[in-house]
Design a protein around this motif. Structure first.
Motif, PDB file in Angstrom:
ATOM      1  N   LEU A 110       1.083  -1.294   0.004  1.00 16.33           N
ATOM      2  CA  LEU A 110       0.187   0.039   0.028  1.00 16.33           C
ATOM      3  C   LEU A 110       0.499   1.273  -0.130  1.00 16.33           C
ATOM      4  CD1 LEU A 110      -2.204  -0.881   2.901  1.00 16.33           C
ATOM      5  CD2 LEU A 110      -2.264  -1.334   0.544  1.00 16.33           C
ATOM      6  N   VAL A 111       0.752   2.070  -0.874  1.00 18.65           N
ATOM      7  CA  VAL A 111       1.294   3.759  -0.885  1.00 18.65           C
ATOM      8  C   VAL A 111      -0.124   4.615  -0.186  1.00 18.65           C
ATOM      9  CG1 VAL A 111       2.562   5.256  -1.912  1.00 18.65           C
ATOM     10  CG2 VAL A 111       2.729   3.093  -2.724  1.00 18.65           C
ATOM     11  N   ILE A 112       0.568   5.465   0.899  1.00 17.59           N
ATOM     12  CA  ILE A 112      -0.796   6.111   1.635  1.00 17.59           C
ATOM     13  C   ILE A 112      -0.236   7.193   1.570  1.00 17.59           C
ATOM     14  CG2 ILE A 112      -1.801   5.919   4.099  1.00 17.59           C
ATOM     15  CD1 ILE A 112      -0.819   3.240   4.421  1.00 17.59           C
ATOM     16  N   THR A 113      -1.276   8.192   0.881  1.00 17.56           N
ATOM     17  CA  THR A 113      -0.727   9.624   0.727  1.00 17.56           C
ATOM     18  C   THR A 113      -1.608  10.111   1.886  1.00 17.56           C
ATOM     19  OG1 THR A 113      -0.076   8.840  -1.124  1.00 17.56           O
ATOM     20  CG2 THR A 113       0.140  11.286  -0.813  1.00 17.56           C
ATOM     21  N   GLY A 114      -1.040  11.741   2.084  1.00 21.87           N
ATOM     22  CA  GLY A 114      -1.520  12.375   2.962  1.00 21.87           C
ATOM     23  C   GLY A 114      -2.162  13.772   2.130  1.00 21.87           C
ATOM     24  N   ALA A 115      -2.844  14.804   2.905  1.00 19.40           N
ATOM     25  CA  ALA A 115      -2.698  15.669   2.355  1.00 19.40           C
ATOM     26  C   ALA A 115      -1.635  16.859   1.669  1.00 19.40           C
ATOM     27  CB  ALA A 115      -3.925  16.767   2.962  1.00 19.40           C
ATOM     28  N   ASP A 116      -0.435  16.469   2.831  1.00 17.40           N
ATOM     29  CA  ASP A 116       0.891  17.198   3.137  1.00 17.40           C
ATOM     30  C   ASP A 116       1.862  16.833   1.944  1.00 17.40           C
ATOM     31  OD1 ASP A 116       1.519  15.350   4.420  1.00 17.40           O
ATOM     32  OD2 ASP A 116       1.942  16.182   5.779  1.00 17.40           O
ATOM     33  N   ALA A 152      -7.576  15.286  10.389  1.00 22.40           N
ATOM     34  CA  ALA A 152      -9.344  14.363   9.672  1.00 22.40           C
ATOM     35  C   ALA A 152      -8.835  14.755   7.857  1.00 22.40           C
ATOM     36  CB  ALA A 152      -9.883  15.615  10.063  1.00 22.40           C
ATOM     37  N   PRO A 153      -9.290  14.394   7.169  1.00 19.45           N
ATOM     38  CA  PRO A 153     -10.204  13.353   7.782  1.00 19.45           C
ATOM     39  C   PRO A 153     -10.387  11.896   8.322  1.00 19.45           C
ATOM     40  CG  PRO A 153     -10.655  13.463   5.289  1.00 19.45           C
ATOM     41  CD  PRO A 153      -9.581  14.299   6.042  1.00 19.45           C
ATOM     42  N   TYR A 154      -8.895  11.080   7.995  1.00 16.84           N
ATOM     43  CA  TYR A 154      -8.808  10.096   7.992  1.00 16.84           C
ATOM     44  C   TYR A 154      -6.873   9.913   8.629  1.00 16.84           C
ATOM     45  CZ  TYR A 154     -12.681   9.191   6.561  1.00 16.84           C
ATOM     46  OH  TYR A 154     -14.301   9.295   5.033  1.00 16.84           O
ATOM     47  N   ARG A 155      -6.627   8.852   9.933  1.00 23.40           N
ATOM     48  CA  ARG A 155      -5.531   9.280   9.592  1.00 23.40           C
ATOM     49  C   ARG A 155      -5.133   7.632   9.945  1.00 23.40           C
ATOM     50  NH1 ARG A 155      -1.136  11.940  13.600  1.00 23.40           N
ATOM     51  NH2 ARG A 155       0.504  10.681  13.334  1.00 23.40           N
ATOM     52  N   VAL A 156      -4.029   6.490   8.733  1.00 15.10           N
ATOM     53  CA  VAL A 156      -3.873   5.540   9.171  1.00 15.10           C
ATOM     54  C   VAL A 156      -3.052   5.225  10.326  1.00 15.10           C
ATOM     55  CG1 VAL A 156      -2.448   3.757   8.347  1.00 15.10           C
ATOM     56  CG2 VAL A 156      -3.661   5.244   7.313  1.00 15.10           C
ATOM     57  N   LYS A 163       6.224   4.887  17.477  1.00 13.94           N
ATOM     58  CA  LYS A 163       6.499   5.892  16.641  1.00 13.94           C
ATOM     59  C   LYS A 163       5.374   6.527  15.864  1.00 13.94           C
ATOM     60  CE  LYS A 163      11.387   6.728  16.763  1.00 13.94           C
ATOM     61  NZ  LYS A 163      12.851   6.686  16.311  1.00 13.94           N
ATOM     62  N   PRO A 164       5.228   8.122  14.942  1.00 17.64           N
ATOM     63  CA  PRO A 164       4.112   8.038  14.052  1.00 17.64           C
ATOM     64  C   PRO A 164       4.267   7.661  12.626  1.00 17.64           C
ATOM     65  CG  PRO A 164       4.461  10.024  15.344  1.00 17.64           C
ATOM     66  CD  PRO A 164       5.455   9.078  15.725  1.00 17.64           C
ATOM     67  N   SER A 165       5.955   7.185  12.654  1.00 21.45           N
ATOM     68  CA  SER A 165       6.661   7.543  11.127  1.00 21.45           C
ATOM     69  C   SER A 165       6.031   6.931  10.421  1.00 21.45           C
ATOM     70  CB  SER A 165       8.489   7.376  11.481  1.00 21.45           C
ATOM     71  OG  SER A 165       7.896   5.358  12.221  1.00 21.45           O
ATOM     72  N   ARG A 166       4.739   5.866  10.283  1.00 20.06           N
ATOM     73  CA  ARG A 166       3.621   5.048   8.832  1.00 20.06           C
ATOM     74  C   ARG A 166       2.484   6.105   9.450  1.00 20.06           C
ATOM     75  NH1 ARG A 166       4.778  -1.236   9.889  1.00 20.06           N
ATOM     76  NH2 ARG A 166       3.342  -0.806  12.183  1.00 20.06           N
ATOM     77  N   SER A 167       2.261   6.366   9.899  1.00 18.62           N
ATOM     78  CA  SER A 167       0.955   6.752  10.563  1.00 18.62           C
ATOM     79  C   SER A 167       0.805   8.707   9.523  1.00 18.62           C
ATOM     80  CB  SER A 167       1.028   7.196  11.944  1.00 18.62           C
ATOM     81  OG  SER A 167      -0.966   7.427  12.452  1.00 18.62           O
ATOM     82  N   VAL A 168       0.389   8.170   8.334  1.00 19.33           N
ATOM     83  CA  VAL A 168      -0.260   8.896   7.749  1.00 19.33           C
ATOM     84  C   VAL A 168      -0.986   9.989   8.158  1.00 19.33           C
ATOM     85  CG1 VAL A 168      -0.399   9.928   5.128  1.00 19.33           C
ATOM     86  CG2 VAL A 168       0.366   7.591   5.704  1.00 19.33           C
ATOM     87  N   TYR A 169      -1.617  11.047   8.369  1.00 17.51           N
ATOM     88  CA  TYR A 169      -2.189  11.933   8.963  1.00 17.51           C
ATOM     89  C   TYR A 169      -3.000  12.789   7.772  1.00 17.51           C
ATOM     90  CZ  TYR A 169       0.762  15.491   8.999  1.00 17.51           C
ATOM     91  OH  TYR A 169       1.482  16.790   9.006  1.00 17.51           O
TER      92      TYR A 169
END
Length: 180
Positions: A110-116, A152-156, A163-169
């Protein structure tokens, strides 16, 4: 002072009616800002499956799906997140899940992309309950409340990550890809 006023009046008269109109008070004085435009709706969050099937996340789509909690440490503080189990969403875009996660499916990721623009990569197997004991969720709540605007709207969230290093917001896109 009187002489200056006469000169100014004389200049205005010499300039003509158009110049006088231009010097009239503005309809909205500078101290009164123009009304702000209504805010644009947030971009939709989409999930793209390995065959190109796309779903757009909505509260109605998420409501009947299995939810879990996941704990993650962020800036030294442990938080409990709640959301839809990621495997449930991946099923909707025809990604291999459960018993189908074997042989060639272990090459999926999976490639998860955040708004930033921040991106994280997770293997499909590490997000599946049939392979991994820890939940991976698409959270919409933190510590019992809706996610803060920044997240928001979602965070993995991967349960147990220190650590939140893999947690995309502010997740905007989740793509399922397969290695050749």
């Amino acid at each position: 002072m009187r002489r200056l006023g006469v000169v100014l009046a004389g200049v205005m008269l010499l300039a003509g009616p158009a110049a006088m109109a231009a010097t009239a008070p503005a309809a909205n004085p500078p101290s009164m800002p123009a009304p702000a435009a209504p805010p644009a709706p947030p971009p939709a969050t989409v999930i793209v499956g390995p065959t190109g099937k796309v779903i757009t996340l909505t509260p109605e789509l998420l409501a009947p799906l299995e939810r879990e909690t996941a704990t993650m440490v962020n800036h030294g503080v442990s938080h409990t997140y709640e959301g839809v189990v990621l495997t449930e969403l991946l099923r909707l875009v025809d990604a291999p899940t459960g018993a189908a996660v074997h042989e060639s499916a272990v090459k999926a990721y999976l490639v998860i992309t955040g708004a930033d623009g921040f991106r994280a990569v997770l293997s499909l197997a590490e997000t599946d309950h049939s392979v991994q004991a820890h939940a991976t969720i698409l959270a919409d709540k933190m510590d019992g409340a809706p996610l803060i605007a920044h997240d928001a709207p979602y965070r993995v969230v991967v349960d147990g990550d220190r650590k939140p290093s893999r947690s995309v917001y502010s997740v905007m896109k989740i793509e399922v890809k397969v290695l050749p």
